[in-house]
Structures are given as structure tokens and as C-alpha cells.
Design a protein around this motif. Structure first.
Motif, PDB file in Angstrom:
ATOM      1  N   UNK A 158       0.950  -0.828  -0.206  1.00  0.00           N
ATOM      2  CA  UNK A 158       0.176   0.363   0.079  1.00  0.00           C
ATOM      3  C   UNK A 158       0.738   1.139  -0.287  1.00  0.00           C
ATOM      4  N   UNK A 159      -0.034   2.495  -0.174  1.00  0.00           N
ATOM      5  CA  UNK A 159       1.082   4.045  -0.046  1.00  0.00           C
ATOM      6  C   UNK A 159      -0.342   4.922   0.061  1.00  0.00           C
ATOM      7  N   UNK A 160       0.199   5.278   1.534  1.00  0.00           N
ATOM      8  CA  UNK A 160      -1.283   5.929   1.761  1.00  0.00           C
ATOM      9  C   UNK A 160      -0.461   7.371   2.267  1.00  0.00           C
ATOM     10  N   UNK A 161      -0.684   8.653   1.439  1.00  0.00           N
ATOM     11  CA  UNK A 161       0.340   9.491   2.178  1.00  0.00           C
ATOM     12  C   UNK A 161       1.673   9.631   1.800  1.00  0.00           C
ATOM     13  N   UNK A 162       2.193   9.433   2.510  1.00  0.00           N
ATOM     14  CA  UNK A 162       3.895  10.099   2.512  1.00  0.00           C
ATOM     15  C   UNK A 162       4.409   8.212   3.004  1.00  0.00           C
ATOM     16  N   UNK A 163       3.471   6.961   3.860  1.00  0.00           N
ATOM     17  CA  UNK A 163       3.904   6.225   4.399  1.00  0.00           C
ATOM     18  C   UNK A 163       3.629   4.874   3.001  1.00  0.00           C
ATOM     19  N   UNK A 164       4.624   3.734   2.470  1.00  0.00           N
ATOM     20  CA  UNK A 164       4.569   2.915   1.640  1.00  0.00           C
ATOM     21  C   UNK A 164       4.930   1.361   2.548  1.00  0.00           C
ATOM     22  N   UNK A 165       4.493   0.807   2.077  1.00  0.00           N
ATOM     23  CA  UNK A 165       4.652  -0.486   2.644  1.00  0.00           C
ATOM     24  C   UNK A 165       4.348  -1.848   1.708  1.00  0.00           C
ATOM     25  N   UNK A 166       4.997  -3.135   1.821  1.00  0.00           N
ATOM     26  CA  UNK A 166       5.049  -4.245   1.271  1.00  0.00           C
ATOM     27  C   UNK A 166       4.864  -5.011   2.111  1.00  0.00           C
ATOM     28  N   UNK A 167       4.742  -6.316   2.116  1.00  0.00           N
ATOM     29  CA  UNK A 167       4.554  -7.727   3.237  1.00  0.00           C
ATOM     30  C   UNK A 167       4.050  -8.724   2.271  1.00  0.00           C
ATOM     31  N   UNK A 168       5.318  -9.658   2.225  1.00  0.00           N
ATOM     32  CA  UNK A 168       4.731 -10.789   1.459  1.00  0.00           C
ATOM     33  C   UNK A 168       5.729 -11.892   2.848  1.00  0.00           C
TER      34      UNK A 168
END
Length: 806
Positions: free
Chosen positions: A263-273
Motif C-alpha cells: 500500500x501507499x497512503x500519504x507519505x507511507x509505503x509498505x509491502x509485506x509478503x
């Protein structure tokens, strides 16, 4: 030290947040993506590689990207079935930009980042680079990421069963190939034959393979080239996605699944697997089930970071665990069946033949390995002035344990624990007048411990540092690229003394025997590259590159002294080995039209002090045996390696959807000034020809898109150019494999419901041995007279991917 690193990391991240919020100088960009006739292109990817930020066009072809810097940036616009657009755009003055994509049945003008001062179109790089897209990775059947790449021209794999693969580029492997993942070089004790690459294939979105020693950004060892594993792009702002994948393969009962949430919300990004894979023993028509070839794999990763107009800061955490069996190849002399160790009724060790339930069990057999790899990487790209500062700091821990005692199945013998700290700092100047330039420093620190009761290499520590500068300049149709690098490596090995019971002791103990002598070695070298690409005409282009490589000997080559269970041999190092240096020339001629794509690559490589392993012979003229295993010793000599690759894709009008693809790879590797029996470098890959006919079906009705069906063959030619002396290796006959695949996207209400891929390999169930298979040299089957273990037979893979946009 770790606490200091953590505090520094926290303070720096806090300062970035503060700076981002108090010094906002951002802008935005919007526009429309259409085809030449004005039809909107839906789902086109608009991406700024340097910012790892972008957007997707909507149902009307419109896009919008916020939080961009007011400076000139390279923008990439791509969509399946269209040529990519890559151009610089001045965001100080431009806030609206429309793009018109040209339809194409092949991808042209792709952007590469491996080994370049900045992002550069592949046609402008003077070095040979192969790009493997996510689409290609998904459409084929493989057991690991290196297996997935091994069908590429000029690329092969050293295998130990179906679960372990090591990359080979143009005949060179081991530490001569640098694998980059998450922006840092992967360090997992690559010196071992059965030490694979600890990377989850589901984490890899795209691969760039640079062939030759022209890469100056990744340190020494990249003499054969670089394999850069590139993750999926950061999602557009405001987007979240959930993806699930499952895979089943018939030959070894492989079950795999992977879940990803990004995801990418405002200035935060993440990617979990999270991914899991398990397989029982594989089979072929000569050996039946191969006892000990099963494996299991678990992997988890998480990316956390911030994206702003000033750049990005990303922290990536990875965990990888592999439990492969060890195929020893021992057989019952009367039946030819594989045997396994057992505990007898009296509590002693015995042997019996492996049963069908043993072969199809997903529990690990004896002997086996446990391999764990932990990695944390902090990548930053900060726009400073008109340039950008890129920094990477990584920590890796690799644990490799071997279990072989059936009486104590949880007690490891060998246990290597390797700690690595990677660092990289370089500055990319503003691209001006088609000129780009980057300079910096990088390297690594390593410390390896022996925590087991068996010993192959000594404990050691290593420090590697290098300084480099690379640049490129485009003058009309000519792009000149080059650079220089200086490396220094220090390797220090610790002495080891064992008592009469082979237990660690001191040098002064009365029964002490020296297993490893202490040593300290220093190696320094200069690497360099200079080349040019020239667009001869609209359809023809040419490239020429000269490069110099450098590689220091690894710890195994310098000081190994023990049984290497995974390779079933006793290895002996040589502390007097010198660093390898190489001079290589590469030439490429390319041809591209709407209906034909062709490329010819030729190379010649001269290597001084080339290090290789050869078998030892005793005074009686037979194999030298130590501790029950055949002895091999590392040696060196001057080598000459020449060869090339040819690729052609024919898609004639009006059958643009039909592709007839052919590729051919050849490499000749010789040791200079040697007799016939020692002339050829051991374990040089055989010549390879691959031919496929593929039909791309972009759309069938409302419910199928991006469909394809493919039939092909892989022909591996006879390899009789071998190192005959001391029976180091044997000839490998030619063989041909028949493959096929089919797949596509299932659509519902203009959204992808799922993607299905079915791929069959070795459909004719040919019994063969790859020339680079380590199992080719296991014991003779006394019943059939055949030596070694054969590769996997017929295999059919079923893969299902379900995407969910949240």
C-alpha cells in the motif's frame, strides 16, 4: 555497535520526517495517456524511477501524480502491448503532460538501472544486458529464482537436485557472479557448490542480467556479471493491493503459496509478503524417485518507508529458511535402489533401501541441511541540489547447518554462521546536456564462525572497500559510457587445532593437531570499463565495450581442508593463490523492426590466475581418498574464454500475435599453455539452443486478456571439451527437452479476477544429466552400470494468482 546503528537510523528517519514537513517545495503532474488514434490507454504505468513513485491511468486514460520535486526528472510511461516512452521532463515549469503510446508486439526502449550512473535506455548501454520481465517469470515453471533464469541466453545453473541452483554467466559462476537483491549484494557463502541463492522468487518482479565485468558499482567479484533482482514498484499514492499465489508441480509434488499486501497512503509505503514451498523427492525414468532430493522453503519480507518529493527512505527486512535434503547417491548393489541410514534394533547405525513412502514424504530425510538467511537493508535516495545522494546500509546473517548423524538427528556437524555488513554511498550529479556522472564508495565487512563439530573452512573475517566513478554522454546517435574502480580486500583466517577426538583445543595441548593455519592476505585491484553504443539507422544499432575485472580468492579457495558433504568430496585450498584479473571485449549488433527483433553478442575474455578445482590422484594412479571422500584441490592458470549469444524473434505481419523465437548460446573455455588433458576449464556449460513458437492472444471476448500459448524445445549439445586429467569430469551427451505452456488473465467487469498459468517441462520424459549437475558424479548404479543421478523427468506446473485491489 548494533545499538549505535539503531539510534542513528531512528534519528535520521526523524530528521527526514521533520525536513519533509517543514520544507515542502513540491509540485504535481497530470495528463492523459492515449494511443495514436486517441483511444485512452487504461492501466498505463507512469513512473519516476528515481523517486519510486508513479500512477496508473484510469478508464479515461487520465493520470495524476502529487508530491513531486520542482526539478528535471526522467519519466517512464509503459503499458502491455505498447512501446515504452522514457524522457526527461522539467517539473519546474510543466504540470500537465499528455503521452501517446505506440502499439507494439514486443517491448522496446526498456529502462535499465544495473551498473549505470543513472537510469538509461537499454539500447544506449554499451554492455550486454538481458531483461527478464515479471510476465516471463510468471509464465514458466521453476523451483527457484535461478532455475527461472537459466533458460536465458548465456545463463546456466549449477544444480544439486531440484532445490539448489547457482547462477553461471558465460561459463563463470560461484563468487564471479554478484547477485544484487534489495539494492545490496547477496552474501550467503557462495563459495560452496551446493550453496544456493537465498531469495524468495515471489519477491522478484523483474531481473536485469549484466554480462561481463563492466559493472563498477557492486565491488570486486562481478567478473562474470551481475544479476539484479528488482522488486515490484511502489504502488501509486492512495492505493492498496492484496495478492495471493499458489503453485503445484506434478513431478515432485511441489506445493507453494505466497501472500502479499502492499500500500501507499500519504507519505507511507509498505509491502509485506509471506511464502511457503515444499516438495518431496523428484523422479526420472532411470532413477525413479531420487532419495534425499526433497526440500522445504519458508520466506517472509516487509518493506516500510516514506516517499516524498525530496526522495524516499525504505527499510526492508527479509527472512529466508531452506531445508534441503542431501543426495548422496548411494545404492543397494543388488537392486540399484537408493539406500538410507537407519537406527538398528541394537542402537547402532545401519542402512536399508528407501521406500515409496520415504520418497513421497514432505519430511526431510537424512542427511539434510538447514539454511537460514536474515537481512535488513536501509535504502535512501535524497535529492540534494540538482543531484541525488543514494545510500544503502545492510546487515545479513547466514546460518548453514548440515545434519548427518541418524543417531542424533538434531545435532549438526557443520555449522557456518556468516555476518555481513554492506555499505554504499554515492552521489549522482544532475543530468545535463545528455551527460550523467556518479561517484561513490562501497564495500562490506564479514565475519564467519564455525559453531559445529566438523570443519571445512576456518573462521575468518574480511573487509572490502572500493571507490568508483562512472559516467555516460550521449552525442546524437552515439552514447559513450565508462568508469573506473579501485578495490582493496583484506582476509584473515584463524588457526584451528583439534585433539585426538577432533574437538577444538589449544595449540599447546599435547595431542593438538593443526587443522587450519592462521593467515592474512591482502588483495588490491583496478577495474574499468569503456564502451559506446551507436544507432546506425532506425533499425540497426551496434555496441562495443572494453572492460577489466578483478576478483580476490574466496575463503574456500584459500584455506578449505575438509569433507564437503553437499558435494561428496574432500576439498583442499591453497593460501598462495593470487587474485584473478581479466580483460574482456564485448560486441553487439542489434536489429529491430515491427516484425523482427534480432541481436548478436560476441565476447572474448582473458583471465589471469583463473582459479578452478581439480581431482587429486594417489601414487597408484587412482582417486586420492580422505575421510571416505574423493580429494579435490584448488589450482590456477591463465584462461581464455570466448563465445556469444544470438537471439531472434520473428512476428510477421499480419500475424503480429505469432512469435517464432530462437536463441543460441556458446562458450569455449581453455587454460593456456596446457596439454590436451588439462586444456579445457572444468564444468564449462554445453552449447544451448532454445526455440519457441508462441501465440499472444491479447483479448478473447469479455473474459480473457493477455492470453498466450507456447510450444518449444531446448537443445543442449554434447559437451566433450572437458578437463580429462585425473578424471576430474566426464563427457555429457546431447539431449533435447520439449516444453509447452498456456495461460492468461480471467476478467470480470473489466477487472482481473485471476491469472492462470500451466507449464510443462521435459514433456517427452527424457532421462538426462546436465553437464553442471553435481549429482552427475555420485556413485555408480551397479545394476545398470550408469554413473550418477539424473535430472528431473516430466513436470507440469499449475499456477494461480488472485489480485485484490482494496
Amino acid at each position: 555497535m548494533k545499538k549505535q546503528y539503531s539510534i542513528t537510523l531512528l534519528l535520521f528517519l526523524c530528521s527526514l520526517f521533520t525536513w519533509a514537513e517543514t520544507n515542502d517545495n513540491s509540485t504535481s503532474l497530470h495528463g492523459k495517456i492515449t494511443e495514436s488514434n486517441g483511444t485512452p490507454v487504461i492501466g498505463a504505468n507512469i513512473y519516476f524511477q528515481e523517486l519510486k513513485a508513479g500512477a496508473l491511468s484510469d478508464t479515461l486514460g487520465n493520470y495524476s501524480i502529487n508530491n513531486l520535486p520542482k526539478r528535471t526528472m526522467l519519466i517512464q510511461v509503459s503499458s502491455i502491448g505498447h512501446n515504452m516512452i522514457a524522457q526527461s521532463i522539467d517539473l519546474k515549469t510543466i504540470t500537465k503532460k499528455d503521452f501517446q503510446l505506440e502499439e507494439s508486439v514486443v517491448e522496446m526502449n526498456e529502462i535499465v538501472v544495473t551498473g549505470q550512473a543513472g537510469s538509461l535506455q537499454s539500447i544506449k548501454t554499451p554492455t550486454p544486458i538481458t531483461i527478464v520481465t515479471n510476465k516471463e517469470l510468471l509464465q514458466q515453471s521453476s523451483t527457484n529464482i535461478i532455475d527461472a533464469l537459466s533458460s536465458q541466453p548465456g545463463v546456466n545453473q549449477i544444480t544439486t537436485g531440484s532445490g539448489i541452483s547457482k547462477p553461471v554467466i558465460r561459463g563463470l559462476g560461484y563468487n564471479r557472479v554478484v547477485v544484487v537483491d534489495d539494492g545490496v549484494r547477496q552474501e550467503g557463502q557462495q563459495w560452496g557448490d551446493e550453496h544456493g541463492i537465498e531469495i524468495d522468487e515471489n519477491d522478484v518482479n523483474r531481473v536485469e542480467i549484466l554480462k561481463g565485468p563492466a559493472s563498477l558499482l557492486y565491488g570486486s567479484d562481478a567478473m562474470a556479471g551481475v544479476i539484479n533482482m528488482i522488486p515490484a514498484p511502489i504502488l501509486p499514492q492512495g492505493k492498496m493491493s492484496l495478492n495471493a499465489m499458489t503453485n503445484y508441480q506434478t513431478n515432485n509434488g511441489l506445493w507453494a503459496y505466497s501472500l502479499d499486501f502492499a500500500g501507499h497512503k500519504k507519505l507511507f509505503v509498505w509491502d509485506a509478503r509471506y511464502s511457503r514451498k515444499q516438495a518431496h523427492d523428484y523422479q526420472n525414468k532411470y532413477d525413479g524417485y531420487v532419495y534425499g532430493s526433497g526440500f522445504s522453503e519458508d520466506a517472509a519480507s516487509a518493506l516500510l518507508g516514506i516517499n516524498k518529493y525530496w526522495g524516499y527512505s525504505h527499510l526492508t527486512l527479509n527472512y529466508y529458511h531452506l531445508t534441503p535434503g542431501i543426495v548422496e547417491g548411494e545404492r543397494d548393489s543388488t537392486t540399484g535402489k537408493f539406500i538410507k541410514p537407519i537406527v538398528q534394533a541394537d542402537g547402532t547405525t545401519g542402512e536399508t533401501t528407501a521406500t515409496g513412502s520415504d520418497n513421497t514424504s514432505y519430511r526431510h530425510s537424512m542427511p539434510y541441511q538447514q539454511v537460514s538467511h536474515y537481512k535488513a537493508v536501509w535504502n535512501n535516495n535524497i535529492l540534494l541540489g540538482e543531484g541525488s545522494l543514494k545510500t544503502s546500509v545492510g546487515y545479513q546473517q547466514n546460518r548453514r547447518q548440515e545434519y548427518e548423524d541418524v543417531l542424533n538427528p538434531t545435532q549438526y556437524g557443520l555449522y557456518f554462521q556468516l555476518h555481513t555488513v554492506n555499505y554504499d554511498v554515492h552521489y549522482l550529479l544532475e543530468e545535463k546536456d545528455n551527460y550523467s556522472f556518479s561517484f561513490g564508495v562501497n564495500g562490506m565487512y564479514q565475519k564467519s564462525l564455525n559453531l559445529g563439530t566438523e570443519y571445512l573452512v576456518p573462521e575468518y573475517h574480511l573487509f572490502d572497500n572500493g571507490i568508483f566513478a562512472v559516467g555516460s554522454k550521449t552525442l546524437g546517435k552515439v552514447t559513450i559510457s565508462g568508469g573506473v574502480r579501485y578495490d582493496h580486500r583484506s582476509e584473515t583466517g584463524d588457526a584451528l587445532y583439534l585433539n585426538a577426538e577432533d574437538v577444538k583445543t589449544t595449540a599447546t595441548a599435547p595431542d593438538a593437531t593443526e587443522r587450519f593455519a592462521a593467515f592474512k592476505s591482502n588483495f588490491s585491484g583496478v577495474s574499468g570499463s569503456l564502451g559506446a553504443s551507436y544507432e546506425l539507422t532506425k533499425n540497426w544499432d551496434m555496441k562495443l565495450n572494453f572492460s577489466r575485472g578483478f576478483r580476490a580468492p574466496n575463503i574456500s579457495e584459500l584455506s578449505s581442508n575438509g569433507v564437503h558433504e553437499g558435494t561428496v568430496r574432500y576439498e583442499i585450498g591453497d593460501p598462495n593463490l593470487k587474485a584473478e584479473t581479466s580483460l574482456q571485449v564485448d560486441y553487439e549488433l542489434g536489429y529491430e523492426t515491427k516484425h523482427v527483433n534480432a541481436k548478436l553478442n560476441l565476447f572474448a575474455n582473458n583471465i589471469n590466475n583463473y582459479i578452478f578445482s581439480r581431482k587429486l590422484i594417489n601414487q597408484a594412479g587412482t582417486d586420492s581418498i580422505r575421510e571416505g571422500s574423493t580429494c579435490y584441490k584448488f589450482d590456477s592458470g591463465n584462461a581464455q574464454i570466448v563465445g556469444g549469444e544470438f537471439y531472434i524473434d520473428i512476428h510477421p505481419h499480419p500475424l503480429d500475435w505469432l512469435h517464432f523465437e530462437n536463441s543460441f548460446s556458446y562458450v569455449s573455455s581453455i587454460l593456456k599453455n596446457q596439454s590436451d588433458s588439462t586444456k579445457y576449464i572444468p564444468f564449462t556449460p554445453a552449447a544451448k539452443w532454445k526455440s519457441d513458437i508462441r501465440a499472444d492472444i491479447n483479448k478473447i471476448g469479455k473474459y480473457l486478456q493477455n492470453g498466450f500459448i507456447s510450444f518449444g524445445v531446448e537443445q543442449y549439445f554434447q559437451q566433450d571439451k572437458i578437463y580429462w586429467a585425473y578424471n576430474t569430469e566426464t563427457e555429457t551427451p546431447a539431449y533435447m527437452l520439449l516444453n509447452a505452456s498456456i495461460g492468461g488473465d480471467i476478467m470480470w467487469k473489466r477487472h482481473t479476477l485471476c491469472s492462470i498459468y500451466i507449464a510443462g517441462t521435459n514433456l517427452a520424459d527424457i532421462a538426462y544429466q546436465s553437464h553442471l549437475s553435481r549429482l552427475k558424479y555420485t556413485d555408480v548404479n551397479e545394476v545398470t552400470g550408469r554413473t550418477g543421478v539424473y535430472n528431473m523427468g516430466r513436470n507440469i506446473s499449475f499456477k494461480l494468482i488472485v489480485p485484490v485491489n482494496l
